[in-house]
Structures are given as structure tokens and as C-alpha cells.
Write an enzyme that holds these catalytic residues in place. Structure first.
Site, PDB file in Angstrom:
ATOM      1  N   ASN A 202      -3.184   5.575   1.510  1.00 54.36           N
ATOM      2  CA  ASN A 202      -4.251   5.612   2.240  1.00 54.36           C
ATOM      3  C   ASN A 202      -4.938   6.865   2.727  1.00 54.36           C
ATOM      4  O   ASN A 202      -4.552   7.734   1.985  1.00 54.36           O
ATOM      5  CB  ASN A 202      -3.810   4.533   3.485  1.00 54.36           C
ATOM      6  CG  ASN A 202      -2.758   5.517   4.362  1.00 54.36           C
ATOM      7  OD1 ASN A 202      -2.778   6.805   4.305  1.00 54.36           O
ATOM      8  ND2 ASN A 202      -1.875   4.775   5.296  1.00 54.36           N
ATOM      9  N   GLU A 205      -2.757   9.690   4.112  1.00 54.29           N
ATOM     10  CA  GLU A 205      -1.723   9.984   2.999  1.00 54.29           C
ATOM     11  C   GLU A 205      -2.663  10.893   1.986  1.00 54.29           C
ATOM     12  O   GLU A 205      -1.587  11.844   1.419  1.00 54.29           O
ATOM     13  CB  GLU A 205      -1.061   8.974   2.449  1.00 54.29           C
ATOM     14  CG  GLU A 205      -0.110   8.141   3.258  1.00 54.29           C
ATOM     15  CD  GLU A 205       0.320   6.787   2.913  1.00 54.29           C
ATOM     16  OE1 GLU A 205       1.211   5.869   3.376  1.00 54.29           O
ATOM     17  OE2 GLU A 205      -0.272   6.331   1.825  1.00 54.29           O
ATOM     18  N   ASP A 280       0.044  -3.335   1.974  1.00 58.79           N
ATOM     19  CA  ASP A 280       0.731  -4.130   1.031  1.00 58.79           C
ATOM     20  C   ASP A 280       0.148  -5.366   0.453  1.00 58.79           C
ATOM     21  O   ASP A 280       0.368  -5.431  -0.972  1.00 58.79           O
ATOM     22  CB  ASP A 280       1.719  -5.008   1.965  1.00 58.79           C
ATOM     23  CG  ASP A 280       2.712  -3.974   2.814  1.00 58.79           C
ATOM     24  OD1 ASP A 280       2.934  -2.993   2.348  1.00 58.79           O
ATOM     25  OD2 ASP A 280       3.345  -4.356   3.684  1.00 58.79           O
TER      26      ASP A 280
END
Length: 336
Positions: A202, A205, A280
Site C-alpha cells: 500500500n 508501505e 486482501d
């Protein structure tokens, strides 16, 4: 017609999800007053629910689309592990690949939700490095499964399951069987993902791992110099074929080997109720699309649509093929 063709391919695919599995518990209730003991809301509980979470939530997102989904991970032998296993079976997930360890504490995340707003999250976990014996067991399981699967998702929540030796072994097995391998990384676990098909961090990150200072991005993300620098550093570090960065309200971007261009999929206008599990959903649909013959651009667009739908639901939710078809059709009609 292209979407229909891909969805037909989806249901013929078998995917393995390997990573940190956990139990997502939800306590639902109402709030009508503040506690006299402390400045906190008093929640009157109206319901409780539990779902497979972490890597298992990626598998849950695959289930409505794929032909078969295997989950591989580590759980304890106590009551929380029993409850997680029971929820796996209720969802229809294959559980033969799970390792149970009497010395391992099953990871449980409990969320208290009132009026569709999460008030607090309670985590029970004791992260620890995976043993060499467990790595050997998991690699043996992957080797046995490899001939019957089409792709592997490595889901890293930084709880200790994914070690460098395990990842290297999985990637080597995947190459020998021509399997797609995608990764949802954790910046606190310095794994070298060399040889995987795609890595999907993301925004936070991506900036953290690349070492680039986070800043306001350009209106035109396809030529944004900051994203180009982040992408260049991450692809060099991870040696992956594709890099997909989820940007929340800005949508998603794709950077691929052999191209200096950024492919940007803008966000879809949706009411956002809960962002938990959106990543996810994104990695699940991206992987399944690649395994079904979609281009990386098509896979990114599909996963963006899917994750934008799931944030409109409360809890670690999933979506159906019918919901995805309707959302893409509506978006196409708006463009026309």
C-alpha cells in the site's frame, strides 16, 4: 465479453494462499452513553461474529470466484484455534494444509463496532520466528500441491511465518511448475521477493520500504516523479515483474518491467464504511486475474473495482461475481 471470458477462467483455477492466518472476531453493539468510570463509550452488545482473517481473508475473497482455494499457515491447538478451524470449514476453505502447533498462540483480532464505526481493536498474538522444521513441512506441502495449483499468494502480516528460506523455496517450486506468485508484503519483514510475479504494497508501505519521503502526489499520477522514484527503487529491491501500489482514495498504480510508464486506475466513487480487508480483496482478484490470462493492466483494474466495493461494507467482507459485474457495467455506462 472480455469480463465474462475472464470470469469463466476464474472458476477453473486453483489458488494457494500461504501466510499469517488469524481469527477476526467482531462484537457488534449500540452506544447511548459514556461510562461514569472513564471517558469511554459504553457498548451494549447486540451480536458477535467471527471470520477467518489475515491470509485466510485473502482466501475468503477468492472463494466466490476461484474453483478451489487452499490455505496454508500455522494455528494453535487451543479453543481459539478450534474456532478458527471451524470457521475455515464453514467458509468452504481447504484446511489440509494448515499446521497446528500446541506451543503456538492463534492470532485473534477482536473489533468492537457500534453504529458501523470501529471503536477499539483488541489483538491477541505472540509473534515468533518460524522453526526450521515447520519450514520443511510447509515446503513439502507446497511441493505436493504444486502440480494441481495455478498460482500462489504470499500474504505477510509480519507475524513470523514467512522467512527468507520459506519464500525462496516456494519461489523455486513455483518456477519449476510455471506458477504465478504474488506478494502482499509487510515493511517490517525484510524479505527479498526476487523472482515473484508481482508485489502489492500500500502507499505507506511503498514509501517506507523505498526510503522516499512521503509527499503530496501530482494530479497526473502517470508521470508523477515521486511515484516513478518509489517504483524504481522497489523494483530494484524486489526484482519483481510487476509492482502494484494501492493508494486509497487515489486508486491504484501499476509499474511493470520493460516500461517507464505508470498505469493509473482512478478510484471508484463509493461510500466508505470499513477499509479493513480491502488490500486482501485487491491481491486476491489481481492474482486470480493474472492466473486466468488477464494482462497486468486488466488485473489491476479488476482488483481496483473489487476493493472499492468491499470498503462499502462493514467488517472483513467479501464480494460476489455478480457484484463485480454490476459495478464494472455501471462504471462503463458512466464513462459512455
Amino acid at each position: 465479453s472480455r469480463l465474462a471470458a475472464l470470469l469463466n477462467q476464474f472458476c477453473e483455477k486453483t489458488i494457494l494462499v500461504l501466510g499469517d492466518v488469524m481469527l477476526d472476531r467482531f462484537i457488534w453493539g449500540n452506544v447511548s452513553r459514556i461510562s461514569p468510570e472513564a471517558p469511554v463509550p459504553v457498548v451494549h452488545v447486540t451480536d458477535e461474529s467471527a471470520y477467518p482473517g489475515g491470509a485466510a481473508n485473502v482466501a475468503r475473497n477468492l472463494l466466490p470466484f476461484a474453483g478451489k482455494v487452499h490455505v496454508m499457515g500455522l494455528i494453535g491447538t487451543g479453543p481459539q484455534g478450534d474456532l478458527l478451524l471451524e470457521n475455515f470449514q464453514k467458509e468452504g476453505l481447504e484446511t489440509d494444509q494448515l499446521l497446528r502447533d500446541e506451543d503456538y498462540e492463534t492470532i485473534v483480532k477482536t473489533r468492537v463496532v457500534a453504529r458501523n464505526q470501529q471503536i477499539v481493536r483488541i489483538d491477541r498474538e505472540t509473534p515468533r520466528a518460524i522453526s526450521e522444521a515447520a519450514v520443511d513441512q510447509l515446503l513439502a506441502k507446497v511441493q505436493a500441491l504444486a502440480p494441481e495449483i495455478d498460482g500462489i499468494v504470499l500474504e505477510d502480516y509480519g507475524k513470523g511465518l514467512l522467512s527468507q528460506r520459506l519464500v525462496d523455496g516456494v519461489v523455486a517450486l513455483a518456477k519449476s511448475h510455471d506458477l504465478c506468485v504474488t506478494v502482499d508484503p509487510n515493511p517490517n519483514n525484510p524479505i527479498k521477493w526476487a523472482g515473484v510475479t508481482a508485489v502489492k504494497p500500500n502507499r505507506s508501505e511503498a514509501f517506507q520500504v523505498s526510503g522516499v519521503a512521503e509527499q503530496v502526489l501530482s494530479k497526473d499520477l502517470t508521470v508523477d516523479p515521486t511515484l516513478l522514484e518509489v517504483g524504481s527503487r522497489l523494483r530494484e529491491r524486489w526484482s519483481c515483474e510487476h509492482l502494484v501500489i494501492t493508494l486509497g482514495e487515489l486508486g491504484m498504480v501499476l509499474l511493470s518491467d520493460g516500461s517507464d510508464m505508470i498505469y493509473h486506475v482512478p478510484p471508484k466513487a463509493r461510500d466508505v464504511f470499513d477499509v479493513s480487508g480491502a488490500g486482501d480483496t485487491a491481491i486476491a482478484l489481481f492474482t486470480l486475474a493474472l492466473c486466468s490470462g488477464a494482462s497486468a493492466c486488466e488485473a489491476t483494474a479488476l482488483s481496483n473495482h473489487a476493493s472499492s466495493l468491499v470498503v462499502g461494507k462493514v467488517g472483513t467482507a467479501t464480494i460476489s461475481p455478480e457484484e463485480l459485474i454490476a459495478a464494472i457495467a455501471a462504471d462503463r455506462n458512466q464513462i459512455q
